[in-house]
Design a protein around this motif. Structure first.
Motif, mmCIF file in Angstrom:
data_model
loop_
_atom_site.group_PDB
_atom_site.id
_atom_site.type_symbol
_atom_site.label_atom_id
_atom_site.label_comp_id
_atom_site.label_asym_id
_atom_site.label_seq_id
_atom_site.Cartn_x
_atom_site.Cartn_y
_atom_site.Cartn_z
ATOM 1 N N VAL A 20 13.884 5.357 -118.700
ATOM 2 C CA VAL A 20 13.311 5.108 -117.379
ATOM 3 C C VAL A 20 14.351 4.561 -116.409
ATOM 4 C CG1 VAL A 20 11.807 3.485 -116.132
ATOM 5 C CG2 VAL A 20 10.920 4.765 -118.079
ATOM 6 N N LYS A 21 14.319 5.099 -115.168
ATOM 7 C CA LYS A 21 14.981 4.466 -114.033
ATOM 8 C C LYS A 21 13.947 4.398 -112.920
ATOM 9 C CE LYS A 21 19.835 5.440 -114.937
ATOM 10 N NZ LYS A 21 21.083 6.117 -114.477
ATOM 11 N N SER A 22 13.781 3.223 -112.344
ATOM 12 C CA SER A 22 12.674 3.037 -111.409
ATOM 13 C C SER A 22 13.102 2.331 -110.133
ATOM 14 C CB SER A 22 11.545 2.236 -112.071
ATOM 15 O OG SER A 22 11.995 0.928 -112.416
ATOM 16 N N LEU A 33 19.997 7.791 -110.149
ATOM 17 C CA LEU A 33 19.290 8.639 -111.106
ATOM 18 C C LEU A 33 20.216 9.747 -111.600
ATOM 19 C CD1 LEU A 33 16.367 9.027 -112.270
ATOM 20 C CD2 LEU A 33 16.011 10.677 -110.428
ATOM 21 N N THR A 34 20.217 10.003 -112.903
ATOM 22 C CA THR A 34 21.096 11.031 -113.475
ATOM 23 C C THR A 34 20.282 12.026 -114.301
ATOM 24 O OG1 THR A 34 21.570 9.649 -115.400
ATOM 25 C CG2 THR A 34 23.086 9.490 -113.539
ATOM 26 N N THR A 35 20.921 13.124 -114.661
ATOM 27 C CA THR A 35 20.276 14.176 -115.444
ATOM 28 C C THR A 35 19.746 13.616 -116.763
ATOM 29 O OG1 THR A 35 21.771 15.824 -114.518
ATOM 30 C CG2 THR A 35 20.625 16.415 -116.542
ATOM 31 N N GLY A 36 18.492 13.921 -117.074
ATOM 32 C CA GLY A 36 17.897 13.484 -118.330
ATOM 33 C C GLY A 36 17.138 12.181 -118.243
ATOM 34 N N ASP A 37 17.231 11.474 -117.099
ATOM 35 C CA ASP A 37 16.442 10.256 -116.913
ATOM 36 C C ASP A 37 14.997 10.618 -116.572
ATOM 37 O OD1 ASP A 37 18.650 8.604 -117.265
ATOM 38 O OD2 ASP A 37 19.114 8.540 -115.124
ATOM 39 N N ILE A 38 14.129 9.633 -116.704
ATOM 40 C CA ILE A 38 12.754 9.764 -116.219
ATOM 41 C C ILE A 38 12.619 8.889 -114.982
ATOM 42 C CG2 ILE A 38 10.330 9.239 -116.705
ATOM 43 C CD1 ILE A 38 10.836 10.055 -119.587
ATOM 44 N N ALA A 39 12.313 9.500 -113.851
ATOM 45 C CA ALA A 39 12.226 8.788 -112.579
ATOM 46 C C ALA A 39 10.850 8.150 -112.435
ATOM 47 C CB ALA A 39 12.475 9.751 -111.422
ATOM 48 N N VAL A 40 10.834 6.855 -112.146
ATOM 49 C CA VAL A 40 9.574 6.141 -111.904
ATOM 50 C C VAL A 40 9.583 5.666 -110.451
ATOM 51 C CG1 VAL A 40 8.119 4.195 -112.557
ATOM 52 C CG2 VAL A 40 9.402 5.428 -114.308
ATOM 53 N N ILE A 41 8.609 6.120 -109.672
ATOM 54 C CA ILE A 41 8.567 5.828 -108.243
ATOM 55 C C ILE A 41 7.183 5.336 -107.838
ATOM 56 C CG2 ILE A 41 10.342 7.538 -107.707
ATOM 57 C CD1 ILE A 41 8.157 9.460 -106.830
ATOM 58 N N GLU A 52 13.661 16.921 -102.643
ATOM 59 C CA GLU A 52 14.906 17.671 -102.828
ATOM 60 C C GLU A 52 15.988 16.785 -103.439
ATOM 61 O OE1 GLU A 52 15.625 19.200 -98.930
ATOM 62 O OE2 GLU A 52 14.365 20.977 -99.235
ATOM 63 N N ALA A 53 16.014 15.505 -103.035
ATOM 64 C CA ALA A 53 16.992 14.576 -103.615
ATOM 65 C C ALA A 53 16.700 14.349 -105.105
ATOM 66 C CB ALA A 53 16.956 13.244 -102.867
ATOM 67 N N LEU A 54 15.423 14.272 -105.479
ATOM 68 C CA LEU A 54 15.049 14.122 -106.886
ATOM 69 C C LEU A 54 15.462 15.357 -107.683
ATOM 70 C CD1 LEU A 54 11.522 12.488 -106.509
ATOM 71 C CD2 LEU A 54 13.487 11.451 -107.650
ATOM 72 N N VAL A 55 15.224 16.529 -107.125
ATOM 73 C CA VAL A 55 15.578 17.777 -107.817
ATOM 74 C C VAL A 55 17.082 17.833 -108.081
ATOM 75 C CG1 VAL A 55 15.723 20.281 -107.557
ATOM 76 C CG2 VAL A 55 13.599 19.098 -106.986
ATOM 77 N N GLU A 56 17.878 17.387 -107.126
ATOM 78 C CA GLU A 56 19.338 17.400 -107.308
ATOM 79 C C GLU A 56 19.768 16.513 -108.475
ATOM 80 O OE1 GLU A 56 21.456 16.417 -103.795
ATOM 81 O OE2 GLU A 56 20.761 18.176 -102.672
ATOM 82 N N CYS A 57 18.995 15.455 -108.745
ATOM 83 C CA CYS A 57 19.328 14.528 -109.832
ATOM 84 C C CYS A 57 18.933 15.070 -111.204
ATOM 85 C CB CYS A 57 18.650 13.177 -109.593
ATOM 86 S SG CYS A 57 19.219 12.317 -108.110
ATOM 87 N N ARG A 58 18.077 16.088 -111.244
ATOM 88 C CA ARG A 58 17.659 16.768 -112.479
ATOM 89 C C ARG A 58 17.034 15.822 -113.500
ATOM 90 N NH1 ARG A 58 20.417 21.792 -112.977
ATOM 91 N NH2 ARG A 58 20.275 21.675 -115.234
ATOM 92 N N PRO A 59 16.002 15.042 -113.113
ATOM 93 C CA PRO A 59 15.334 14.186 -114.093
ATOM 94 C C PRO A 59 14.462 15.002 -115.040
ATOM 95 C CG PRO A 59 14.146 14.112 -112.019
ATOM 96 C CD PRO A 59 15.382 14.945 -111.775
#
Length: 394
Positions: A20-22, A33-41, A52-59
């Protein structure tokens, strides 16, 4: 871009597991946020730029404490995430924000989130079907929303018409020289990256004064340029941009409060405060106009009802009045990149090349040297034809 982790009936992978990264502010989260993380918002009505910014991070997935589409307006964010193949779990509640960053969690296809085997939150798995339903409900409320939007706009007109139309209150101690030059105003809005790239030739040829509006300053740096001025409330621009040597204009409230002032002071950067109720992108245009810019080119700015609602604005009077004031000086570069996507058919290019060859040939044949050249070519072709004829006869 991403493979689907779940099928429509939840039958692909039984769970998604990741770290998790939140952050309650999505734009702050995407910075780490980096590739493979789980984004908590905790982001009600996910907007296009954030998605679009989230998509670029590839969570691996996005867990949202709030409703990704509340029904206030048809926001495009969830559709962007789903189209990219990123699972979106909606309306998980406040408890999801209490999970310490760095914790590994499991997400079941039912929308349940587990931490060390224990359920900590239950949400709704968003799909294309649920998103279509939410957007349809949101569209029904647009007429009432439009009335409130117009009322808010007229209220602003009453408050700020002197500033917008007469330039009353524009700071006089601005150092950047706009006189007789073009100004390029860069906002981190819709298609800003593509449009900024499409304007590369323009920037090289015209060398405009470049104004980064908050995070737009970082977009300018990422494109390989240096902003001459940064305008905004300084909540989404990086320290690197603020320290790059650009003139800093802190956008303050009308009563003089300027939350961004403390940040630039801590960095030891000189700044000018501009109190105004409007948006920072409009402030940038007003400064450029007031300081004598010959032309104002806007990248990523907001102009439609949905774009302003997506940005969290309740009115767009500053945009109306600013564009009335700036008038013919303003060129909105929104979507300019699409002009370069259309492919020219092959046959016109072939005809153009053939016409060029014929023109050059005609010009050469009109000279004595050209006639000698074509005579030699004719002899060479004749000899080659005889050689091939003899080869086949043999």
């Amino acid at each position: 871009m991403f493979g689907k982790l779940w099928s429509g009936d939840g039958g692909c992978d039984p769970a998604i597991s990741g770290m998790v990264k939140s952050d309650r502010r999505t734009k702050n989260l995407t910075k780490r946020l980096t590739t493979g993380d789980i984004a908590v918002i905790d982001h009600e009505d996910i907007d296009r730029v954030s998605a679009e910014a989230l998509v670029e991070c590839r969570p691996l997935a996005v867990l949202n404490a709030a409703k990704s589409t509340s029904g206030k307006y048809p926001n495009p964010g969830p559709e962007i995430l789903l189209s990219a193949g990123i699972p979106l779990i909606d309306n998980l509640g406040e408890k999801i924000m209490d999970i310490p960053e760095g914790t590994t969690v499991e997400i079941l296809h039912t929308g349940e989130v587990l931490c060390e085997g224990t359920a900590v939150a239950q949400g709704t798995v968003q799909t294309e079907e649920t998103n279509r339903r939410d957007l349809e409900i949101a569209r029904r409320g647009i007429p009432a929303l439009l009335k409130a939007f117009a009322a808010n706009t007229m209220e602003y007109v009453e408050k700020e018409q002197d500033l917008i139309l007469d330039g009353v209150g524009v700071p006089k101690n601005i150092k950047t020289n706009f006189k007789g030059r073009h100004a390029l105003v860069v906002v981190r809005g819709y298609q800003y990256k593509e449009d900024l790239e499409a304007l590369r030739h323009y920037v090289r040829e015209c060398r405009p004064v470049i104004i980064g509006v908050d995070g737009g300053a970082d977009a300018v740096l990422q494109a390989g340029y240096k902003p001459d001025m940064i305008v905004g409330d300084m909540d989404s621009v990086s320290d690197q941009a603020l320290l790059c040597g650009a003139e800093i204009i802190v956008h303050a409230y009308r009563d003089g409060r300027a939350p961004g002032k403390k940040r630039v002071e801590n960095l030891g950067v000189d700044y000018v405060v501009f109190p105004v109720t409007g948006t920072s992108e409009d402030v940038a245009m007003l400064i450029a106009d007031d300081r004598g810019a010959e032309l104002i080119v806007a990248v990523g700015t907001h102009s439609t009802l949905i774009e302003y609602l997506d940005k969290g604005r309740k009115g767009m009077a500053s945009t109306f009045l600013t564009r009335l004031q700036v008038g013919a000086k303003l060129i909105d570069a929104k979507g300019v990149s699409r002009l370069y996507r259309a492919r020219i058919p092959t046959w016109p290019l072939v005809l153009l090349a053939a016409a060029g060859v014929l023109a050059i040939g005609a010009a050469m044949y009109s000279t004595s040297a050209g006639q000698v050249f074509f005579g030699l070519v004719q002899v060479w072709i004749s000899d080659a034809a005889h050689w091939f004829k003899g080869l086949f006869r043999w």
